[in-house]
Design a protein around this motif. Structure first.
Motif, PDB file in Angstrom:
ATOM      1  N   MET A   1     -56.133  23.927 -49.376  1.00 26.29           N
ATOM      2  CA  MET A   1     -56.616  22.830 -49.224  1.00 26.29           C
ATOM      3  C   MET A   1     -54.774  22.534 -49.536  1.00 26.29           C
ATOM      4  SD  MET A   1     -58.878  20.968 -48.551  1.00 26.29           S
ATOM      5  CE  MET A   1     -57.688  19.145 -49.152  1.00 26.29           C
ATOM      6  N   CYS A   2     -55.046  21.070 -49.970  1.00 21.98           N
ATOM      7  CA  CYS A   2     -54.130  20.158 -50.044  1.00 21.98           C
ATOM      8  C   CYS A   2     -53.002  20.778 -50.795  1.00 21.98           C
ATOM      9  CB  CYS A   2     -54.655  18.584 -51.134  1.00 21.98           C
ATOM     10  SG  CYS A   2     -53.256  17.816 -51.171  1.00 21.98           S
ATOM     11  N   THR A   3     -51.779  21.102 -50.567  1.00 17.45           N
ATOM     12  CA  THR A   3     -50.307  21.767 -51.387  1.00 17.45           C
ATOM     13  C   THR A   3     -49.733  20.263 -51.050  1.00 17.45           C
ATOM     14  OG1 THR A   3     -50.341  22.935 -50.032  1.00 17.45           O
ATOM     15  CG2 THR A   3     -51.268  23.738 -51.784  1.00 17.45           C
ATOM     16  N   PHE A   4     -49.853  19.375 -50.191  1.00 25.08           N
ATOM     17  CA  PHE A   4     -48.926  17.967 -49.904  1.00 25.08           C
ATOM     18  C   PHE A   4     -48.953  16.912 -49.643  1.00 25.08           C
ATOM     19  CE2 PHE A   4     -45.320  15.674 -48.256  1.00 25.08           C
ATOM     20  CZ  PHE A   4     -44.092  16.196 -47.665  1.00 25.08           C
ATOM     21  N   TYR A   5     -48.784  15.834 -50.969  1.00 26.45           N
ATOM     22  CA  TYR A   5     -49.123  15.353 -50.400  1.00 26.45           C
ATOM     23  C   TYR A   5     -47.645  13.881 -50.516  1.00 26.45           C
ATOM     24  CZ  TYR A   5     -49.675  14.103 -55.915  1.00 26.45           C
ATOM     25  OH  TYR A   5     -50.083  13.627 -56.620  1.00 26.45           O
ATOM     26  N   LYS A   6     -47.768  12.077 -50.087  1.00 26.89           N
ATOM     27  CA  LYS A   6     -47.089  11.548 -50.564  1.00 26.89           C
ATOM     28  C   LYS A   6     -47.961  10.104 -51.499  1.00 26.89           C
ATOM     29  CE  LYS A   6     -44.548  12.094 -46.898  1.00 26.89           C
ATOM     30  NZ  LYS A   6     -43.024  11.077 -45.937  1.00 26.89           N
ATOM     31  N   ILE A 143     -59.112  17.961 -57.565  1.00 28.38           N
ATOM     32  CA  ILE A 143     -60.653  18.614 -57.746  1.00 28.38           C
ATOM     33  C   ILE A 143     -60.800  18.326 -55.476  1.00 28.38           C
ATOM     34  CG2 ILE A 143     -62.973  18.297 -57.709  1.00 28.38           C
ATOM     35  CD1 ILE A 143     -62.488  17.549 -60.416  1.00 28.38           C
ATOM     36  N   THR A 144     -61.407  19.237 -55.331  1.00 30.98           N
ATOM     37  CA  THR A 144     -62.061  19.248 -54.348  1.00 30.98           C
ATOM     38  C   THR A 144     -63.011  20.109 -53.754  1.00 30.98           C
ATOM     39  OG1 THR A 144     -61.243  22.418 -53.349  1.00 30.98           O
ATOM     40  CG2 THR A 144     -59.444  20.233 -53.715  1.00 30.98           C
ATOM     41  N   ARG A 157     -62.116  22.480 -46.796  1.00 28.48           N
ATOM     42  CA  ARG A 157     -62.009  21.891 -47.896  1.00 28.48           C
ATOM     43  C   ARG A 157     -61.667  20.289 -48.027  1.00 28.48           C
ATOM     44  NH1 ARG A 157     -65.867  23.697 -51.265  1.00 28.48           N
ATOM     45  NH2 ARG A 157     -64.212  22.895 -53.159  1.00 28.48           N
ATOM     46  N   MET A 158     -62.229  19.692 -49.123  1.00 26.65           N
ATOM     47  CA  MET A 158     -61.361  18.283 -48.785  1.00 26.65           C
ATOM     48  C   MET A 158     -61.475  18.106 -50.373  1.00 26.65           C
ATOM     49  SD  MET A 158     -64.245  14.802 -47.494  1.00 26.65           S
ATOM     50  CE  MET A 158     -62.757  13.938 -48.367  1.00 26.65           C
ATOM     51  N   LEU A 159     -59.689  16.772 -50.834  1.00 24.64           N
ATOM     52  CA  LEU A 159     -59.779  16.295 -51.955  1.00 24.64           C
ATOM     53  C   LEU A 159     -60.881  14.678 -51.946  1.00 24.64           C
ATOM     54  CD1 LEU A 159     -56.073  14.895 -51.721  1.00 24.64           C
ATOM     55  CD2 LEU A 159     -56.706  17.339 -53.005  1.00 24.64           C
ATOM     56  N   VAL A 160     -61.255  14.850 -53.615  1.00 23.60           N
ATOM     57  CA  VAL A 160     -62.724  14.415 -53.733  1.00 23.60           C
ATOM     58  C   VAL A 160     -62.051  13.030 -54.469  1.00 23.60           C
ATOM     59  CG1 VAL A 160     -64.112  13.415 -55.669  1.00 23.60           C
ATOM     60  CG2 VAL A 160     -64.248  16.277 -54.894  1.00 23.60           C
ATOM     61  N   VAL A 161     -61.899  12.070 -53.029  1.00 23.71           N
ATOM     62  CA  VAL A 161     -61.832  10.774 -53.124  1.00 23.71           C
ATOM     63  C   VAL A 161     -62.722   9.620 -53.819  1.00 23.71           C
ATOM     64  CG1 VAL A 161     -60.587   8.886 -51.423  1.00 23.71           C
ATOM     65  CG2 VAL A 161     -59.966  10.994 -51.163  1.00 23.71           C
ATOM     66  N   LEU A 162     -62.290   9.420 -55.126  1.00 19.25           N
ATOM     67  CA  LEU A 162     -63.412   8.315 -55.568  1.00 19.25           C
ATOM     68  C   LEU A 162     -63.533   7.360 -54.820  1.00 19.25           C
ATOM     69  CD1 LEU A 162     -62.466   9.483 -58.848  1.00 19.25           C
ATOM     70  CD2 LEU A 162     -64.266  10.444 -57.758  1.00 19.25           C
ATOM     71  N   MET A 163     -64.470   6.711 -54.820  1.00 22.13           N
ATOM     72  CA  MET A 163     -65.214   5.151 -54.212  1.00 22.13           C
ATOM     73  C   MET A 163     -65.099   3.913 -55.685  1.00 22.13           C
ATOM     74  SD  MET A 163     -66.429   5.732 -51.474  1.00 22.13           S
ATOM     75  CE  MET A 163     -64.847   7.128 -51.670  1.00 22.13           C
ATOM     76  N   PRO A 164     -64.465   2.822 -55.479  1.00 15.93           N
ATOM     77  CA  PRO A 164     -63.358   1.860 -56.472  1.00 15.93           C
ATOM     78  C   PRO A 164     -64.842   1.779 -58.039  1.00 15.93           C
ATOM     79  CG  PRO A 164     -63.220   1.257 -54.716  1.00 15.93           C
ATOM     80  CD  PRO A 164     -63.763   2.490 -53.935  1.00 15.93           C
ATOM     81  N   ASP A 165     -66.238   2.063 -57.612  1.00 16.00           N
ATOM     82  CA  ASP A 165     -67.247   2.006 -58.292  1.00 16.00           C
ATOM     83  C   ASP A 165     -67.321   3.407 -58.707  1.00 16.00           C
ATOM     84  OD1 ASP A 165     -68.331   3.393 -56.309  1.00 16.00           O
ATOM     85  OD2 ASP A 165     -70.123   2.121 -56.202  1.00 16.00           O
ATOM     86  N   HIS A 180     -69.823  15.520 -52.539  1.00  7.81           N
ATOM     87  CA  HIS A 180     -69.365  15.782 -51.121  1.00  7.81           C
ATOM     88  C   HIS A 180     -69.274  13.482 -50.978  1.00  7.81           C
ATOM     89  CE1 HIS A 180     -70.418  14.951 -47.030  1.00  7.81           C
ATOM     90  NE2 HIS A 180     -69.974  16.223 -47.042  1.00  7.81           N
ATOM     91  N   ARG A 181     -67.822  13.566 -49.993  1.00  6.75           N
ATOM     92  CA  ARG A 181     -67.915  12.469 -49.804  1.00  6.75           C
ATOM     93  C   ARG A 181     -67.829  12.190 -48.526  1.00  6.75           C
ATOM     94  NH1 ARG A 181     -66.060  10.300 -53.595  1.00  6.75           N
ATOM     95  NH2 ARG A 181     -68.394  11.189 -54.629  1.00  6.75           N
ATOM     96  N   PRO A 182     -68.686  10.726 -48.253  1.00 11.05           N
ATOM     97  CA  PRO A 182     -69.526  10.175 -47.467  1.00 11.05           C
ATOM     98  C   PRO A 182     -68.299   9.568 -46.271  1.00 11.05           C
ATOM     99  CG  PRO A 182     -68.301   8.655 -48.975  1.00 11.05           C
ATOM    100  CD  PRO A 182     -68.265   9.035 -49.933  1.00 11.05           C
ATOM    101  N   ASP A 183     -68.557   9.864 -44.821  1.00 11.75           N
ATOM    102  CA  ASP A 183     -67.703  10.235 -43.600  1.00 11.75           C
ATOM    103  C   ASP A 183     -67.588   8.410 -43.333  1.00 11.75           C
ATOM    104  OD1 ASP A 183     -68.468  12.330 -43.262  1.00 11.75           O
ATOM    105  OD2 ASP A 183     -70.110  11.676 -41.444  1.00 11.75           O
ATOM    106  N   GLY A 184     -65.887   8.124 -42.734  1.00 11.92           N
ATOM    107  CA  GLY A 184     -65.213   7.193 -42.914  1.00 11.92           C
ATOM    108  C   GLY A 184     -64.687   6.772 -43.252  1.00 11.92           C
TER     109      GLY A 184
END
Length: 208
Positions: A1-6, A143-144, A157-165, A180-184
């Motif tokens: 899974m993700c091993t590099f980011y900026k 977390i993925t 797999r993907m990173l768990v990107v949290l929504m603002p709320d 699970h994260r929404p599309d878009g």
């Protein structure tokens, strides 16, 4: 899974100062983050701290001897109840500011680089956990979960990107039955220059 980011430390600092006046502003600018690098995270105490990316673990080799220390940079949402993650998820949650992250696909020697970021180039806030280490200081892991549409075209797999709320609820120990994260929610660009300037992506660093 993700091993590099900026990440844009200045943007993270400015966001944090709106939440907590103890935040100290730093110059803006993109920084590359790889396993074992120090990077800012926000803890459940609403403190912005630099931590080292990856829980350090040693694994038993075929010879019976322990391996060198390995950074485990991703923690699976379906294994958060396992011994390596259980205490951290219950007691030491954090969120990780990410400006963009990268994945690779294709055969060795001819991999395609894919960049993921917020459609409006805002920060992505990724759910994470952290632990103290006598040898390496405080260390964090992201977390993925199963991928949404954008990431699923590239990786399983993907990173768990949290929504603002979701940010405060996550930091305060709220129950997340489905990560699970929404599309878009992500903009993807494929075939971008490889930021690592190498033909192979870094090793995965995730426990399966």
């Amino acid at each position: 899974m993700c091993t590099f980011y900026k990440q844009d430390r200045g943007k993270a600092e400015r966001w944090f100062r709106k939440k907590n006046t103890r935040g100290k502003a730093e110059p803006a600018g993109m920084e590359s983050v790889r396993p074992t690098h120090l990077a800012p995270v926000v803890t459940s105490s609403r403190l912005l701290e630099d931590m080292s990316w990856g829980f350090r673990r040693r694994f038993k080799l075929a010879s019976g001897k322990p391996s060198a220390w390995k950074p485990v940079v991703n923690s699976r949402d379906d294994k958060l109840a396992s011994p390596i993650w259980r205490e951290a998820f219950a007691e030491r949650r954090c969120i990780v500011p990410v400006s963009e992250f990268y994945e690779w696909s294709g055969p060795a020697g001819a991999k395609t680089t894919h960049r993921f970021r917020h459609p409006q180039e805002e920060l992505l806030w990724v759910a994470g956990v952290w632990e103290p280490s006598a040898e390496f200081g405080n260390c964090y892991s992201m977390i993925t979960t199963l991928p949404n549409r954008e990431v699923g075209r590239v990786h399983d797999r993907m990173l768990v990107v949290l929504m603002p709320d979701e940010i405060d609820r996550y930091l305060d120990g709220g129950d997340f039955k489905d990560f699970h994260r929404p599309d878009g929610i992500l903009e993807v660009a494929s075939g971008v220059p490889n930021p690592l300037q190498r033909t192979q992506p870094p090793s995965q660093g995730e426990l399966f």
